[in-house]
Design an enzyme around this catalytic site. Structure first.
Site, PDB file in Angstrom:
ATOM      1  N   LYS A 112      -5.695   0.915   8.127  1.00 21.52           N
ATOM      2  CA  LYS A 112      -7.080   0.573   8.459  1.00 21.52           C
ATOM      3  C   LYS A 112      -7.091  -0.436   9.596  1.00 21.52           C
ATOM      4  CE  LYS A 112      -8.594   1.012   3.615  1.00 21.52           C
ATOM      5  NZ  LYS A 112      -8.937   0.247   2.389  1.00 21.52           N
ATOM      6  N   LYS A 145     -14.489  -3.943   7.944  1.00 18.02           N
ATOM      7  CA  LYS A 145     -14.672  -4.830   6.785  1.00 18.02           C
ATOM      8  C   LYS A 145     -13.757  -6.044   6.840  1.00 18.02           C
ATOM      9  CE  LYS A 145     -10.811  -3.359   4.439  1.00 18.02           C
ATOM     10  NZ  LYS A 145      -9.973  -3.452   3.274  1.00 18.02           N
ATOM     11  N   TRP A 186       0.834  -1.201   0.000  1.00 17.96           N
ATOM     12  CA  TRP A 186       0.000   0.000   0.000  1.00 17.96           C
ATOM     13  C   TRP A 186       0.877   1.263   0.000  1.00 17.96           C
ATOM     14  CZ3 TRP A 186      -3.535   2.721  -1.660  1.00 17.96           C
ATOM     15  CH2 TRP A 186      -4.299   3.643  -0.951  1.00 17.96           C
ATOM     16  N   SER A 201      -7.771 -10.134  -1.366  1.00 25.94           N
ATOM     17  CA  SER A 201      -7.722  -9.558  -0.025  1.00 25.94           C
ATOM     18  C   SER A 201      -7.105 -10.564   0.936  1.00 25.94           C
ATOM     19  CB  SER A 201      -9.130  -9.209   0.436  1.00 25.94           C
ATOM     20  OG  SER A 201      -9.212  -9.304   1.847  1.00 25.94           O
TER      21      SER A 201
END
Lengths: 328, 328
Positions: free
Chosen positions: B101, B184, B12, B247
Site C-alpha cells: 500500500k 490512509k 504482512w 498501526s
C-alpha cells in the site's frame, strides 16, 4: 447576558451548561438530587471534572424555563414528547436547539418533527456531531454540525457558544443532521458485540464500514444529503461512538456480546438510556415499510427483540458470500 | 497444490504465508535471519502467535520464485521497482497479487502501474482492506477487497485462500482499491499526532471524518469509484488504521506529537517502513500539479518535510473558521 434553558440533567445537558456558562443557564432535571447538587455544590455527580459557575442553576420546575431566549433539548428521545407537552406553549421568538439523538419508537419521528408538531414552530436547530460529553466539559477540542434553515440563526448561536474549543459548522440539512446521530447507536451496539466476542479490530473496522454504507442507503431514502452523512454528524459520530467503550451503546453491545444469555430488557433498566435499543425498532419498521435491506440493523433488531442467537446473527453478517462488496 | 511466491518477509507477507499454507508457499526475504527462522523454526520472530507448517519455506534467492503460479507482493512500496526488476521476466500466465500500500515517491505511481510497466503484464490483482497482520495470522475474521479486471481470476484467488475467516470481496476498481490503502497512512499520522497531543476522541473523530472527505476528493480526481472509497479498502482501512496504535503510521504520529522537537528523518530510520512518510510527499506533489486543496495532507507534509510546528499546523486544522462544513 442571554437566558438559556436546558432540558435534561444528564451528562450531555450538563456539559452544554458548562460551556455556555457565560450566559444565564437554567437546567431542568427531574432528579432532585442532581438539581440540589448543581445548585448547592455546582457539580453534576455524573459528569466528572466539571464544576459550574454561578451563572448555572438547576430546577425541577419546567416553568422556570418559560422565558428563556434559547431552549436546548438534551433529553432521551423517548421523553421529548411528554416534556415538551408539559412545557406548553412558548413564544415563537424562542429558539430551540435539539441536542437529542434518536428516533421516536411510536411515531417514527425524528426529534425535530416531534417538537415542531407540538409547538408549531420552525424556529429549531439541530446540534449533532462527534462529542463525548466528558471531553466537552473538559474543554477538549470538539467540532459539531449545527443544522438550521436560517443562516442568521446559525451566526447567533455561534456567538452564544463563542468557544474556540467547541466549534460549530453550518448545515441546512435538518434531516441528514439528525439521521447520523440516531442510526449510529444501532451500529455501535453491533460493534460492541464484536468487541464482546473478541473478534478483533479487523472485523470491527469491516463492520463499521458496512454500517456506514447502510446509513447512506437509509439517508438516500430519507432525502438527506450525502454530504451531511460524510460529515461530523454522520461519519464523525459513527467513528467516535463505535471506537470507544465510553459510548453507552457500544458498551451495552460489549456486555451482551460477552454474556450471551442475559435478560436484555431487564439489563437495560439498570442503565442510562441506551438510544440504539429504541432506534433500531423504529428503523426496523421503517425499513419494512419502505422495503429496503439493512442487514446489520436487522441483525441487531433480531438479537434485541426476537431473542436471536448473538453468535448466529454476527456470523451471518461476517460470512456473507464472497462476491461484490456492494451487493444491495 | 499451487505454488505461491511471496515477496517480502515482513509481518504482512508472513501473515499471508500463514493463511495460504494449504499451498506450496515460498517467501522471499532479504534478511537472512528471517529466512533461517522460517526454515529452521517455522516462525517469523516479528509475527507473534503464528507458526508455519511444512508447506511454507523461505529464501533469499529471488530465482526460487520464478516458477510460482501466483506471486504476492508484500514489499514496502519503495522497494517494489528494484525487486521486480531483479526478478526479471516472468510468464504472462503467472498472476501477481499486490498487497503493498503506497505511492512511489519518484514516479508518483501506484504499485499496479510500477509492476505493469516493468513486467508488461496486466495479469495483476490488488488485495487491500482493513487488516492487521497479527489478526490475520491469528485467524480472526477479516474482510478485504480484491480488485481485478477479471472476475474469473477473482474466483480462482478466492479458492486459493478458501478460508472463512479471511474473506475476499470483488471489485473491478484497480485505482480506487489502491488509493484508500495508500492515503490512509497520511491521515493515520495526523490522527496519531492528536493522540500524542492528548486532544481527545472528539477531535480525533472530527479529524478522521474530514480526512475521509479529503480522500474522496482525491479519489474523484483519480477517477476512482466513490463506492470503492466507501468500502473495505477505503473507509474500512482508514478506520482501522487511525483507531489503533498498532498501526505504524499512527504510532509514529503519536511519537512525534508527544515529543515535539525531534529529528524526524533520524527517528524514521529506527522504524520499519512508515509508508505515510513517503505517500504524503507524492500526494503533496500531485495535489500541487492538479491544483486541489488537501489541508490535512498539506499540514502533515509541512510537519514532516518543512519542519513546521506541530501544534501550529494541528491548531490551524482544528480551528478553521466556523462556516459550512464542506468549504473546499
Amino acid at each position: 447576558m442571554k437566558k438559556i434553558g436546558i432540558l435534561g440533567g444528564g451528562v450531555w445537558g450538563s456539559a452544554l451548561a458548562k460551556i455556555l456558562n457565560k450566559n444565564n443557564v437554567v437546567l431542568y432535571a427531574r432528579d432532585q438530587k442532581i438539581v440540589k447538587s448543581i445548585n448547592n455544590f455546582k457539580i453534576n455527580p455524573n459528569l466528572k471534572y466539571a464544576t459550574f459557575n454561578d451563572n448555572v442553576t438547576a430546577t425541577t420546575n419546567l416553568s422556570d424555563l418559560k422565558d428563556c431566549e434559547y431552549l436546548i433539548i438534551a433529553l432521551p428521545t423517548k421523553e421529548i414528547r411528554e416534556v415538551i407537552k408539559s412545557l406548553g406553549k412558548i413564544s415563537t421568538n424562542q429558539h430551540i436547539i435539539i441536542g437529542s439523538k434518536g428516533i421516536d419508537i411510536k411515531s417514527k419521528m425524528f426529534p425535530y418533527d416531534i417538537v415542531k408538531t407540538i409547538l408549531n414552530t420552525d424556529n429549531i436547530s439541530i446540534l449533532s456531531g462527534p462529542c463525548f460529553s466528558i471531553e466537552v466539559a473538559q474543554n477538549l477540542p470538539t467540532a459539531v454540525t449545527l443544522a438550521t434553515n436560517n443562516i442568521n440563526m446559525f451566526n447567533e448561536i455561534n456567538l452564544l457558544f463563542s468557544n474556540k474549543n467547541f466549534r460549530l459548522y453550518f448545515s441546512d440539512d435538518i434531516t441528514g443532521c439528525q439521521l447520523g446521530g440516531a442510526l449510529k447507536n444501532i451500529y455501535a451496539i453491533a460493534v460492541g458485540i464484536t468487541i464482546g466476542l473478541n473478534l478483533g479490530e479487523n472485523a470491527k473496522s469491516a463492520l463499521i464500514s458496512r454500517s456506514f454504507a447502510e446509513i447512506i442507503k437509509f439517508a438516500n431514502l430519507m432525502n438527506a444529503k450525502s454530504q451531511t452523512i460524510f460529515g461530523l454528524s454522520g461519519l464523525g459520530d459513527l467513528i467516535l461512538t463505535c471506537n470507544s467503550l465510553k459510548s453507552r451503546n457500544t458498551s451495552f453491545g460489549q456486555f451482551i456480546g460477552s454474556h450471551q444469555k442475559i435478560d436484555i430488557s431487564g439489563y437495560l433498566k439498570t442503565l442510562e438510556t441506551t438510544e440504539g435499543y429504541y432506534t433500531v425498532k423504529a428503523v426496523h419498521e421503517i425499513s419494512l415499510e419502505k422495503n429496503i435491506s439493512m442487514p446489520i440493523a436487522e441483525a441487531i433488531y433480531n438479537i434485541l427483540y426476537n431473542s436471536s442467537s448473538i453468535t448466529d446473527e454476527i456470523n451471518t453478517l461476517l460470512n456473507r458470500p464472497a462476491t461484490k462488496e456492494f451487493i444491495d
